[in-house]
Motif scaffolding. Structure first.
Motif, mmCIF file in Angstrom:
data_model
loop_
_atom_site.group_PDB
_atom_site.id
_atom_site.type_symbol
_atom_site.label_atom_id
_atom_site.label_comp_id
_atom_site.label_asym_id
_atom_site.label_seq_id
_atom_site.Cartn_x
_atom_site.Cartn_y
_atom_site.Cartn_z
ATOM 1 N N VAL A 111 0.867 -1.172 0.000
ATOM 2 C CA VAL A 111 0.000 0.000 0.000
ATOM 3 C C VAL A 111 0.906 1.225 0.000
ATOM 4 O O VAL A 111 1.877 1.282 0.763
ATOM 5 C CB VAL A 111 -0.920 0.024 1.241
ATOM 6 N N ILE A 126 -3.326 1.412 -3.795
ATOM 7 C CA ILE A 126 -3.789 0.189 -3.127
ATOM 8 C C ILE A 126 -4.072 -0.899 -4.155
ATOM 9 O O ILE A 126 -4.480 -0.616 -5.289
ATOM 10 C CB ILE A 126 -5.043 0.474 -2.275
ATOM 11 N N HIS A 130 -6.012 -5.788 -1.091
ATOM 12 C CA HIS A 130 -5.898 -5.091 0.193
ATOM 13 C C HIS A 130 -7.027 -4.085 0.416
ATOM 14 O O HIS A 130 -7.105 -3.479 1.477
ATOM 15 C CB HIS A 130 -4.563 -4.339 0.274
ATOM 16 N N PHE A 131 -7.882 -3.945 -0.569
ATOM 17 C CA PHE A 131 -8.936 -2.925 -0.491
ATOM 18 C C PHE A 131 -10.130 -3.418 0.323
ATOM 19 O O PHE A 131 -10.665 -4.492 0.075
ATOM 20 C CB PHE A 131 -9.399 -2.546 -1.898
ATOM 21 N N PHE A 154 -3.492 -0.020 8.279
ATOM 22 C CA PHE A 154 -2.962 -1.079 7.420
ATOM 23 C C PHE A 154 -2.003 -1.992 8.173
ATOM 24 O O PHE A 154 -1.842 -3.165 7.816
ATOM 25 C CB PHE A 154 -2.309 -0.479 6.176
ATOM 26 N N CYS A 159 -0.947 -5.320 6.259
ATOM 27 C CA CYS A 159 -0.587 -4.860 4.924
ATOM 28 C C CYS A 159 0.695 -4.044 5.009
ATOM 29 O O CYS A 159 0.794 -3.116 5.813
ATOM 30 C CB CYS A 159 -1.686 -3.987 4.321
ATOM 31 N N THR A 161 3.186 -1.214 4.027
ATOM 32 C CA THR A 161 3.029 0.098 3.416
ATOM 33 C C THR A 161 4.378 0.648 2.974
ATOM 34 O O THR A 161 5.419 0.308 3.540
ATOM 35 C CB THR A 161 2.380 1.101 4.383
#
Length: 230
Positions: A111, A126, A130-131, A154, A159, A161
């Motif tokens: 992300v 994104i 991961h959305f 996140f 997730c 980043t």
């Protein structure tokens, strides 16, 4: 590499029309000047050779900013793209290289956030996997905690980043004044634009017989970066 990006990645320009920006941000300037910001964003986008979609107030669906933003991203995923890079129209320093770097990072399943000086962000990238629309809507939009809380969110959903360099955006007259200090990096066209904006703002202030300092203290409108007092 650009061709590989184009197969999977699309750019979302999430930005209102110049007329709506002029009304909502209460800058009290000719909307034609604000159109220059839209044109700059489109020029940067087109230089990337990535497919792009512009969601102005006419295409946005939802009540809150978070809902409208999430719906716009979902609409692009529904077209079959795997990655979305969302930007606004109010970061003059935003360039092709920022978008291309974000596209590369998205292929690494990260992300991507491009933080702005006011605590928000000028770029959000994104992947479809991961959305989560509800998670995105729940973020503290239009507060100075947006960037940090987005990182924290996140992190909680595991997730990874990646962060781009920090840039400034334009939500208030104070932002315009601050950007005039970076004219060498922006170019003369922006100095002319900002000078007109500040001149028209001063004329408006004089007509209303209100000191410019008082007008600057109004709570500004913005589209994702936080509300802040100038």
């Amino acid at each position: 590499m650009i061709k590989e990006h184009a197969k999977h990645t699309a750019i979302l320009l999430f930005a209102n029309s110049a007329e709506e920006d002029s009304r909502a941000k209460k800058l009290h300037v000719d909307s034609g000047l604000l159109e220059s910001l839209n044109q700059h964003a489109l020029k940067v986008i087109e230089a990337t050779d990535l497919p792009h979609f512009h969601f102005s107030e006419k295409e946005q669906v939802g009540h809150s900013f978070g809902e409208r933003f999430a719906n716009a991203i979902q609409a692009i995923f529904d077209k079959g793209y795997l990655n979305v890079i969302a930007i606004g129209n109010d970061s003059p320093h935003l360039g092709k290289r920022h978008i291309q770097k974000a596209a590369t990072l998205l292929l690494q399943k990260k992300v991507v956030l491009g933080p702005s000086l006011d605590g928000g962000f000028y770029l959000f990238g994104i992947t479809r996997e991961h959305f989560d629309a509800h998670g995105l809507e729940s973020l503290p939009w239009q507060t100075s905690f947006l960037y940090q809380d987005t990182l924290a969110y996140f992190d909680t959903v595991a997730c990874q980043t990646a962060t781009l360099e920090t840039l400034s955006d334009i939500d208030t007259v104070k932002d315009i004044k601050r950007l005039t200090n970076y004219i060498k990096s922006l170019g003369s066209k922006w100095m002319i634009l900002f000078s007109k904006l500040l001149s028209q703002r001063m004329q408006f202030s004089q007509r209303m017989e209100i000191a410019p300092e008082i007008l600057v203290q109004q709570t500004p409108y913005n589209k994702g970066s936080p509300f802040c007092f100038a």
